[in-house]
Design a protein around this motif. Structure first.
Motif, PDB file in Angstrom:
ATOM      1  N   ALA A 266       0.834  -1.208   0.000  1.00 15.97           N
ATOM      2  CA  ALA A 266       0.000   0.000   0.000  1.00 15.97           C
ATOM      3  C   ALA A 266       0.865   1.252   0.000  1.00 15.97           C
ATOM      4  O   ALA A 266       0.584   2.238  -0.699  1.00 15.97           O
ATOM      5  N   GLN A 267       1.931   1.177   0.758  1.00 15.96           N
ATOM      6  CA  GLN A 267       2.837   2.329   0.820  1.00 15.96           C
ATOM      7  C   GLN A 267       3.507   2.557  -0.533  1.00 15.96           C
ATOM      8  O   GLN A 267       3.672   3.697  -0.972  1.00 15.96           O
TER       9      GLN A 267
ATOM     10  N   ALA B  14       1.027   4.185  -2.820  1.00 13.23           N
ATOM     11  CA  ALA B  14       0.833   5.598  -2.472  1.00 13.23           C
ATOM     12  C   ALA B  14       2.005   6.439  -2.951  1.00 13.23           C
ATOM     13  O   ALA B  14       1.834   7.518  -3.527  1.00 13.23           O
ATOM     14  N   VAL B  15       3.192   5.922  -2.716  1.00  7.80           N
ATOM     15  CA  VAL B  15       4.383   6.667  -3.140  1.00  7.80           C
ATOM     16  C   VAL B  15       4.409   6.804  -4.647  1.00  7.80           C
ATOM     17  O   VAL B  15       4.709   7.870  -5.199  1.00  7.80           O
TER      18      VAL B  15
ATOM     19  N   LEU C  90       1.856   6.664  -6.734  1.00 13.14           N
ATOM     20  CA  LEU C  90       0.784   7.581  -7.153  1.00 13.14           C
ATOM     21  C   LEU C  90       1.218   9.029  -6.936  1.00 13.14           C
ATOM     22  O   LEU C  90       1.073   9.885  -7.812  1.00 13.14           O
ATOM     23  N   MET C  91       1.766   9.268  -5.783  1.00 12.68           N
ATOM     24  CA  MET C  91       2.217  10.616  -5.448  1.00 12.68           C
ATOM     25  C   MET C  91       3.298  11.067  -6.440  1.00 12.68           C
ATOM     26  O   MET C  91       3.287  12.211  -6.911  1.00 12.68           O
TER      27      MET C  91
ATOM     28  N   LEU D 112      -6.918  14.888  -2.124  1.00  8.55           N
ATOM     29  CA  LEU D 112      -5.730  14.357  -2.810  1.00  8.55           C
ATOM     30  C   LEU D 112      -4.989  15.492  -3.520  1.00  8.55           C
ATOM     31  O   LEU D 112      -3.754  15.580  -3.479  1.00  8.55           O
TER      32      LEU D 112
ATOM     33  N   LEU E  90      -1.220  16.848  -2.975  1.00  7.21           N
ATOM     34  CA  LEU E  90      -0.289  17.035  -4.098  1.00  7.21           C
ATOM     35  C   LEU E  90       0.316  18.433  -4.084  1.00  7.21           C
ATOM     36  O   LEU E  90       1.539  18.605  -4.200  1.00  7.21           O
TER      37      LEU E  90
ATOM     38  N   PHE F 134      -2.830   8.558   4.010  1.00 12.62           N
ATOM     39  CA  PHE F 134      -2.260   8.665   2.662  1.00 12.62           C
ATOM     40  C   PHE F 134      -0.944   9.461   2.696  1.00 12.62           C
ATOM     41  O   PHE F 134       0.045   9.088   2.062  1.00 12.62           O
TER      42      PHE F 134
ATOM     43  N   ASP G  56       1.021   9.728   5.217  1.00  7.70           N
ATOM     44  CA  ASP G  56       2.025   8.859   5.850  1.00  7.70           C
ATOM     45  C   ASP G  56       2.645   7.912   4.838  1.00  7.70           C
ATOM     46  O   ASP G  56       3.856   7.754   4.761  1.00  7.70           O
ATOM     47  N   ALA G  57       1.764   7.297   4.067  1.00 10.85           N
ATOM     48  CA  ALA G  57       2.239   6.284   3.124  1.00 10.85           C
ATOM     49  C   ALA G  57       3.034   6.918   1.993  1.00 10.85           C
ATOM     50  O   ALA G  57       4.053   6.380   1.562  1.00 10.85           O
ATOM     51  N   ALA G  58       2.584   8.078   1.532  1.00  5.01           N
ATOM     52  CA  ALA G  58       3.195   8.661   0.340  1.00  5.01           C
ATOM     53  C   ALA G  58       4.403   9.531   0.649  1.00  5.01           C
ATOM     54  O   ALA G  58       5.407   9.475  -0.061  1.00  5.01           O
ATOM     55  N   VAL G  59       4.333  10.317   1.699  1.00  8.47           N
ATOM     56  CA  VAL G  59       5.407  11.294   1.903  1.00  8.47           C
ATOM     57  C   VAL G  59       5.988  11.345   3.303  1.00  8.47           C
ATOM     58  O   VAL G  59       7.134  11.751   3.486  1.00  8.47           O
TER      59      VAL G  59
ATOM     60  N   LEU H 285       4.537   5.766   9.290  1.00  6.48           N
ATOM     61  CA  LEU H 285       3.164   5.332   9.066  1.00  6.48           C
ATOM     62  C   LEU H 285       2.357   5.491  10.355  1.00  6.48           C
ATOM     63  O   LEU H 285       2.739   4.961  11.399  1.00  6.48           O
TER      64      LEU H 285
END
Lengths: 276, 165
Positions: A40-41, A44-45, A47-48, B12, B16, B61, B63-66, B70
């Protein structure tokens, strides 16, 4: 108090809030000790990253102009700095060659600045030291590249140096590799010759010619030049050896005078300038 | 359902923007928190529970992305979402300063909590940095909310829903 409790107890918000906070805390304490990201991480990364690229380009474009100007200025500054450092480097190399500290310590060397040149008649240099510095006639003069000449006249505070690059100059020399001996003398142009070398002696183009120590003036092993042409005639006794000097006499700025002890050395040195 | 989807998309987008172009309007390192501003808009329009869940979702989100830790943003944004939802859950009339002050307080709380849970260092002026960002967020939030149509200032009942509390 009880009504307040009842109000919050029946509310859905608090159980959900507690649940979400517990989940978040659980993630903090349990999910962060993994060495690798979960799927999932990663999603997300990814996608980002995909979505942020166009926006990031906008930011880069905004900074591009100012960054370009900064880089131009930096480039100009570095060019100037490079020129300055190059000059310092050349000076450093020249002075280090000149000093040869280890060598100079053994032979009581006296550094001198070149004040003038004479290319008419006898080729000489005027240097910045004289009798007041302990300089007397016939002292050897060298540079970082090899033999320059000898003191012709010693004034009180300046002296003239008889250059190797003069037709009247002679010095006993030998081939460093094969030890074949001869007399070095200057010819016309920018070359000299090693005369008197037997035609059977082993001499090749590229050999280094050094002082032989047979002279009462010059110590043994000072570089004089490089053999640039070797001709062996059938019916002649001696070889014709052209020698290109190791010293560039037109660009001399500093020289060293071997002041004392130079002609009484029991163990002559092998003076090897850079590149030889 | 469509409105929830719009909220998700806009959240979202806020994430971004927050992580890409926000530097364009940064002042001495202080950046407005666009995610929090939109979370406040959700708090104004939706029920408290909805804001809390959105806070958790967007935090997770981030946490997961940037974020890298987590659960950290998820925890803080859940709390902030809940408090924001509480602040705007009553039927009291909205005034211009209320969301602005709320934004300042929420972002300050958000920043301090994040700093405390990650690595708070009072000697590093974390508190000043958090306050500056919170103030900036409040200012930007005020501007954003001023541009939003007036019906948003009304409670969610304006959209045909009854407030939860």
């Amino acid at each position: 108090m009880s009504s307040l409790f009842r109000k919050y107890a029946v509310s859905r918000d608090y159980p959900v809030l507690m649940l979400l906070l517990v989940v978040a805390l659980g993630l903090i304490f349990l999910a962060n000790d993994q060495t690798q990201n979960g799927p999932a991480q990663r999603v997300a990364v990814d996608l980002m990253g995909r979505l942020a690229v166009p926006l990031g380009t906008l930011v880069e474009l905004r900074h591009l102009k100012s960054e370009n100007e900064d880089l131009r200025l930096e480039n100009a500054r570095l060019r100037l700095e490079q020129l300055r450092l190059r000059e310092a480097e050349l000076e450093n190399v020249r002075l280090r060659r000149l000093l040869h500290l280890d060598y100079l310590n053994r032979y009581d060397a006296l550094p001198a600045r070149v004040l003038g040149r004479n290319r008419i008649g006898i080729h000489t240099l005027v240097v910045s030291v004289g009798k007041s510095n302990g300089v007397v006639e016939h002292m050897p003069v060298i540079s970082s590249d090899g033999l320059v000449g000898k003191i012709l006249h010693a004034g009180e505070s300046a002296s003239t140096v008889h250059l190797l690059a003069d037709r009247n100059f002679r010095v006993a020399a030998r081939v460093r590799r094969s030890r074949a001996e001869g007399i070095f003398q200057w010819l016309e142009g920018d070359e000299g010759e090693l005369a008197g070398v037997h035609h059977r002696a082993d001499v090749a183009v590229g050999d280094t010619i050094v002082t032989s120590g047979m002279s009462s003036i010059f110590p043994k092993g000072l570089p004089v030049g490089i053999a640039s042409r070797v001709e062996i005639g059938q019916s002649v006794l001696f070889q014709q050896i052209r020698v290109r000097p190791t010293v560039d006499f037109d660009r001399l700025e500093e020289v060293t005078i071997l002041r004392s002890g130079w002609n009484t050395l029991a163990d002559p040195f092998e003076f090897r300038p850079a590149g030889f | 359902m469509m409105r929830q989807l719009i909220h998700l998309v806009l959240l979202l987008l806020a994430v971004l923007l927050q992580n890409s172009v926000i530097d364009l309007i940064a002042i001495r390192g202080a950046c407005p928190n666009l995610v929090l501003i939109y979370l406040l808009i959700i708090a104004i329009r939706e029920q408290r529970l909805t804001t809390t869940v959105y806070g958790f979702a967007v935090g997770l989100f981030q946490d997961a992305a940037v974020s890298g830790i987590l659960g950290l943003q998820a925890f803080v944004k859940t709390l902030v979402g809940f408090i924001g939802g509480t602040l705007f859950s009553s039927r009291r009339a909205q005034t211009w300063w209320r969301p602005t002050v709320a934004l300042f307080a929420l972002d300050l709380l958000h920043n301090v909590l994040i700093a405390l849970l990650s690595s708070f260092d009072p000697n590093r002026n974390d508190l000043i940095s958090a306050s500056t960002s919170a103030l900036y967020t409040a200012v930007v939030g005020f501007i954003v909310l001023s541009l939003v149509p007036e019906r948003v200032w009304c409670h969610s009942s304006a959209f045909g829903e009854e407030p939860y509390d």
